[in-house]
Scaffold this motif. Structure first.
Motif, PDB file in Angstrom:
ATOM      1  N   ARG A 157       0.352  12.122   9.400  1.00 10.85           N
ATOM      2  CA  ARG A 157      -0.591  11.169   8.802  1.00 10.85           C
ATOM      3  C   ARG A 157      -1.804  11.891   8.224  1.00 10.85           C
ATOM      4  NH1 ARG A 157      -5.189   9.194   9.178  1.00 10.85           N
ATOM      5  NH2 ARG A 157      -5.677  10.373  11.054  1.00 10.85           N
ATOM      6  N   GLU A 158      -2.345  12.845   8.956  1.00  9.13           N
ATOM      7  CA  GLU A 158      -3.522  13.574   8.475  1.00  9.13           C
ATOM      8  C   GLU A 158      -3.209  14.374   7.222  1.00  9.13           C
ATOM      9  OE1 GLU A 158      -4.712  15.878  11.825  1.00  9.13           O
ATOM     10  OE2 GLU A 158      -5.469  14.137  12.959  1.00  9.13           O
ATOM     11  N   ALA A 159      -2.000  14.977   7.171  1.00  6.03           N
ATOM     12  CA  ALA A 159      -1.622  15.747   5.987  1.00  6.03           C
ATOM     13  C   ALA A 159      -1.453  14.845   4.771  1.00  6.03           C
ATOM     14  CB  ALA A 159      -0.327  16.516   6.261  1.00  6.03           C
ATOM     15  N   VAL A 190       3.206  14.814   0.635  1.00  7.14           N
ATOM     16  CA  VAL A 190       3.638  13.558   0.016  1.00  7.14           C
ATOM     17  C   VAL A 190       4.946  13.135   0.657  1.00  7.14           C
ATOM     18  CG1 VAL A 190       2.466  13.981  -2.181  1.00  7.14           C
ATOM     19  CG2 VAL A 190       4.830  14.752  -1.881  1.00  7.14           C
ATOM     20  N   ILE A 191       5.152  11.826   0.697  1.00  9.44           N
ATOM     21  CA  ILE A 191       6.419  11.261   1.167  1.00  9.44           C
ATOM     22  C   ILE A 191       6.960  10.391   0.038  1.00  9.44           C
ATOM     23  CG2 ILE A 191       7.556   9.836   2.919  1.00  9.44           C
ATOM     24  CD1 ILE A 191       5.295  10.519   4.847  1.00  9.44           C
ATOM     25  N   PRO A 192       7.750  10.982  -0.888  1.00  8.43           N
ATOM     26  CA  PRO A 192       8.259  10.203  -2.018  1.00  8.43           C
ATOM     27  C   PRO A 192       9.238   9.144  -1.525  1.00  8.43           C
ATOM     28  CG  PRO A 192       8.449  12.574  -2.415  1.00  8.43           C
ATOM     29  CD  PRO A 192       8.168  12.389  -0.964  1.00  8.43           C
ATOM     30  N   ALA A 193       8.804   7.901  -1.528  1.00  4.76           N
ATOM     31  CA  ALA A 193       9.607   6.824  -0.938  1.00  4.76           C
ATOM     32  C   ALA A 193       9.307   5.520  -1.648  1.00  4.76           C
ATOM     33  CB  ALA A 193       9.324   6.706   0.568  1.00  4.76           C
ATOM     34  N   ASN A 194       9.924   5.333  -2.802  1.00  6.07           N
ATOM     35  CA  ASN A 194       9.794   4.075  -3.535  1.00  6.07           C
ATOM     36  C   ASN A 194      10.239   2.934  -2.620  1.00  6.07           C
ATOM     37  OD1 ASN A 194      10.540   1.789  -5.271  1.00  6.07           O
ATOM     38  ND2 ASN A 194      10.331   3.206  -6.991  1.00  6.07           N
ATOM     39  N   THR A 195       9.462   1.863  -2.602  1.00  2.00           N
ATOM     40  CA  THR A 195       9.771   0.743  -1.708  1.00  2.00           C
ATOM     41  C   THR A 195      11.156   0.155  -1.988  1.00  2.00           C
ATOM     42  OG1 THR A 195       8.553  -0.705  -3.225  1.00  2.00           O
ATOM     43  CG2 THR A 195       7.360   0.146  -1.310  1.00  2.00           C
ATOM     44  N   THR A 224       2.787   5.090   9.406  1.00  2.00           N
ATOM     45  CA  THR A 224       3.866   4.221   8.941  1.00  2.00           C
ATOM     46  C   THR A 224       5.192   4.640   9.566  1.00  2.00           C
ATOM     47  OG1 THR A 224       4.412   5.626   7.057  1.00  2.00           O
ATOM     48  CG2 THR A 224       2.673   3.966   6.727  1.00  2.00           C
ATOM     49  N   PRO A 225       6.207   3.765   9.512  1.00  2.00           N
ATOM     50  CA  PRO A 225       7.548   4.165   9.981  1.00  2.00           C
ATOM     51  C   PRO A 225       8.067   5.396   9.236  1.00  2.00           C
ATOM     52  CG  PRO A 225       7.438   1.788   9.711  1.00  2.00           C
ATOM     53  CD  PRO A 225       6.160   2.334   9.152  1.00  2.00           C
ATOM     54  N   GLU A 226       7.709   5.514   7.965  1.00  2.00           N
ATOM     55  CA  GLU A 226       8.149   6.678   7.189  1.00  2.00           C
ATOM     56  C   GLU A 226       7.498   7.962   7.711  1.00  2.00           C
ATOM     57  OE1 GLU A 226       9.046   3.085   5.508  1.00  2.00           O
ATOM     58  OE2 GLU A 226       6.952   3.777   5.679  1.00  2.00           O
ATOM     59  N   MET A 250       0.838  -1.202   0.000  1.00  2.00           N
ATOM     60  CA  MET A 250       0.000   0.000   0.000  1.00  2.00           C
ATOM     61  C   MET A 250       0.873   1.252   0.000  1.00  2.00           C
ATOM     62  SD  MET A 250      -2.971  -1.035   2.725  1.00  2.00           S
ATOM     63  CE  MET A 250      -3.890   0.497   2.485  1.00  2.00           C
ATOM     64  N   THR A 251       0.388   2.282  -0.658  1.00  2.00           N
ATOM     65  CA  THR A 251       1.118   3.547  -0.689  1.00  2.00           C
ATOM     66  C   THR A 251       0.988   4.255   0.653  1.00  2.00           C
ATOM     67  OG1 THR A 251      -0.827   4.764  -1.476  1.00  2.00           O
ATOM     68  CG2 THR A 251       0.627   3.801  -3.157  1.00  2.00           C
ATOM     69  N   GLN A 252       1.869   5.234   0.867  1.00  2.00           N
ATOM     70  CA  GLN A 252       1.758   6.051   2.075  1.00  2.00           C
ATOM     71  C   GLN A 252       0.380   6.709   2.147  1.00  2.00           C
ATOM     72  OE1 GLN A 252       4.193   6.387   4.476  1.00  2.00           O
ATOM     73  NE2 GLN A 252       5.492   4.946   3.352  1.00  2.00           N
ATOM     74  N   PHE A 253      -0.136   7.128   1.011  1.00  2.15           N
ATOM     75  CA  PHE A 253      -1.448   7.777   0.943  1.00  2.15           C
ATOM     76  C   PHE A 253      -2.557   6.839   1.407  1.00  2.15           C
ATOM     77  CE2 PHE A 253      -5.235   8.730  -1.772  1.00  2.15           C
ATOM     78  CZ  PHE A 253      -5.569   9.966  -1.214  1.00  2.15           C
ATOM     79  N   LEU A 254      -2.573   5.618   0.904  1.00  4.31           N
ATOM     80  CA  LEU A 254      -3.619   4.670   1.282  1.00  4.31           C
ATOM     81  C   LEU A 254      -3.511   4.265   2.748  1.00  4.31           C
ATOM     82  CD1 LEU A 254      -3.782   2.363  -1.870  1.00  4.31           C
ATOM     83  CD2 LEU A 254      -5.490   4.025  -1.114  1.00  4.31           C
ATOM     84  N   GLN A 255      -2.291   4.082   3.224  1.00  7.87           N
ATOM     85  CA  GLN A 255      -2.122   3.720   4.627  1.00  7.87           C
ATOM     86  C   GLN A 255      -2.560   4.861   5.540  1.00  7.87           C
ATOM     87  OE1 GLN A 255       1.382   0.985   5.583  1.00  7.87           O
ATOM     88  NE2 GLN A 255       2.085   1.950   3.691  1.00  7.87           N
TER      89      GLN A 255
END
Length: 454
Positions: free
Chosen positions: A31-33, A40-45, A13-15, A1-6
């Motif tokens: 998380r709310e933002a 956004v948290i650009p963080a390719n797995t 998330t840890p991120e 799942m993406t950071q957005f969906l989580q």
């Protein structure tokens, strides 16, 4: 799942925790933002597994800066690009874009991703075009989809894709002074004119979302019709595309992907606030990522300055990330020193924006440096500066000996004319005479005369 969906499902998330710690925010605020699409948290797995340090981009966080590097068909090798990467990160770049357009692009990018602790962005159409021999008219939608998938699997954290430039927008550029200045935008425009068809990236948007979703690649919706001169700023073409980008923001969120929006490149100062407000409204608060903007066109060789002025204002009025401009903009491929100059100029702009927005803690470093300056603690001044090496080198040009690191003067004023040294002496005299802390003399102001007309 993406950071957005989580984030939307209530998961921190840890991120998000990492970003919250860096930004001195509560993790639930982050998380709310993210859930609202304002961060956004650009963080390719894939890049996370290689050592990426997550970075939050949004108005609730510090204003970020991006540095562009990459080779060209004319110059640039892996070692040179890694030098630029190290220079950019060392001086404070929050993200780096690899805009390579020459040979060995996969190899250069693999080395950059492996070495980079900050998010890496790309413009996939550049590499796709290289593999098509420079003939954009030969592109088929699957060529582009395959390239995006390849770069996502490699670990790219965010991608600039020009989906918002439509066939019906092209006539709006015919009277522009500088036409279409975005490389990606001009390539898509040429493809549409050759084939007399709609933008294939717009039509493949859902398929692209599916690829981005797989590795949590963040959209950077490209502004293919950004103005390339003051004369073209805030015109119908720019805003027609922005309307479409607002539509794509909603579609990307419906597909579960993170999204930010790219902004204009040349805008006079009096139009910057309007540009920021229109984007926030039309794009539902998605983080805005602007190139500069340059506030005048007359300073080739100094466009890191002309653009940093606009960047500071853009950050003040709501831009979440500022894409740096180097002294070589419009003139040539930046080298290591150009990268440094661009990053430093933009760190100044971003910090000035944070001060103007009164972000908690943003003034702490300024106050600490000011106290060190008044105390003539030269080494502490160097340590707190954005570029300690340059600050020390400039001081040491005239007074290099260690004894002058505690001297109560510099070479500007010398020992007799330093205003802060004189202030120290005044305070010492006042303390001895037990003078009051307030004003010594009350001066009555004379009545103000009003001008006859305004």
């Amino acid at each position: 799942m993406t950071q957005f969906l989580q984030a939307r499902s209530g998961v921190v998330t840890p991120e998000m925790e990492f970003v919250a710690q860096r930004e001195q925010l509560d993790a639930n605020v982050v998380r709310e933002a993210v859930a609202a699409g304002r961060m956004v948290i650009p963080a390719n797995t894939v890049h996370l597994q290689a050592g990426l340090e997550p970075m939050g981009i949004g108005v609730v966080a510090r204003c970020k800066i991006n540095a562009n590097i990459g080779n060209s068909a004319v110059t640039g090798e892996i070692d040179q690009e890694l030098e630029k990467l190290r220079e950019a990160v060392h001086h404070g770049a929050d993200t780096v874009m690899d805009l390579s357009t020459g040979k060995n692009i996969d190899g250069i990018r693999a080395a950059i991703i492996k070495a980079s602790p900050v998010p890496i962005g790309t413009v996939p159409i550049y590499q796709m075009l290289e593999e098509l021999g420079g003939e954009i008219e030969d592109m088929r939608p699957q060529h582009f989809l395959d390239m995006v998938e390849r770069q996502a699997a490699q670990g790219v954290d965010y991608m600039t894709i020009h989906c918002g430039l439509l066939l019906e927008h092209l006539h709006l550029t015919t009277n522009r002074v500088t036409g279409i200045v975005s490389r990606g935008g001009s390539l898509i425009a040429k493809w549409m004119m050759v084939h007399r068809k709609q933008n294939p990236l717009y039509e493949a948007f859902d398929d692209l979302c599916d690829i981005m979703l797989q590795h949590d690649v963040t959209w950077s919706l490209g502004d293919g019709l950004r103005p390339g001169s003051i004369a073209d700023a805030s015109d119908d073409a720019q805003f027609a595309e922005l309307k479409v980008l607002g539509e794509l923001v909603h579609r990307s969120r419906e597909k579960g992907t993170q999204v930010m929006v790219e902004g204009p490149g040349h805008v006079p100062m009096h139009q910057i606030e309007k540009n920021m407000k229109v984007q926030a409204d039309w794009c539902d608060g998605a983080p805005f990522y602007v190139l500069g903007p340059l506030v005048t066109d007359i300073a080739p060789g100094y466009d890191h300055i002309t653009s940093a002025i606009g960047a500071a204002m853009a950050g003040w009025h709501g831009a979440a990330m500022l894409c740096y401009v180097t002294p070589k903009e419009h003139l040539g491929l930046p080298n290591r020193e150009d990268v440094k100059q661009g990053v430093i100029a933009y760190k100044i702009a971003a910090h000035a924006a944070d001060l103007a927005r009164q972000r908690p803690g943003s003034q702490d470093r300024d106050d600490a440096l000011s106290r060190a300056r008044f105390a003539f603690d030269w080494n502490e001044q160097f340590r707190l500066s954005l570029d300690p090496e340059t600050a020390k080198a400039m001081h040491d040009e005239t007074l290099p000996q260690d004894v002058f690191k505690s001297a109560h003067f510099c070479s500007m004023c010398g020992p007799k004319y330093c205003s802060m040294k004189i202030t120290e002496e005044i305070r010492e005299m006042a303390a001895k005479d037990d003078l009051p802390a307030g004003p010594l003399v009350q001066i009555e102001s004379e009545p103000q005369t009003q001008p006859a007309s305004s």
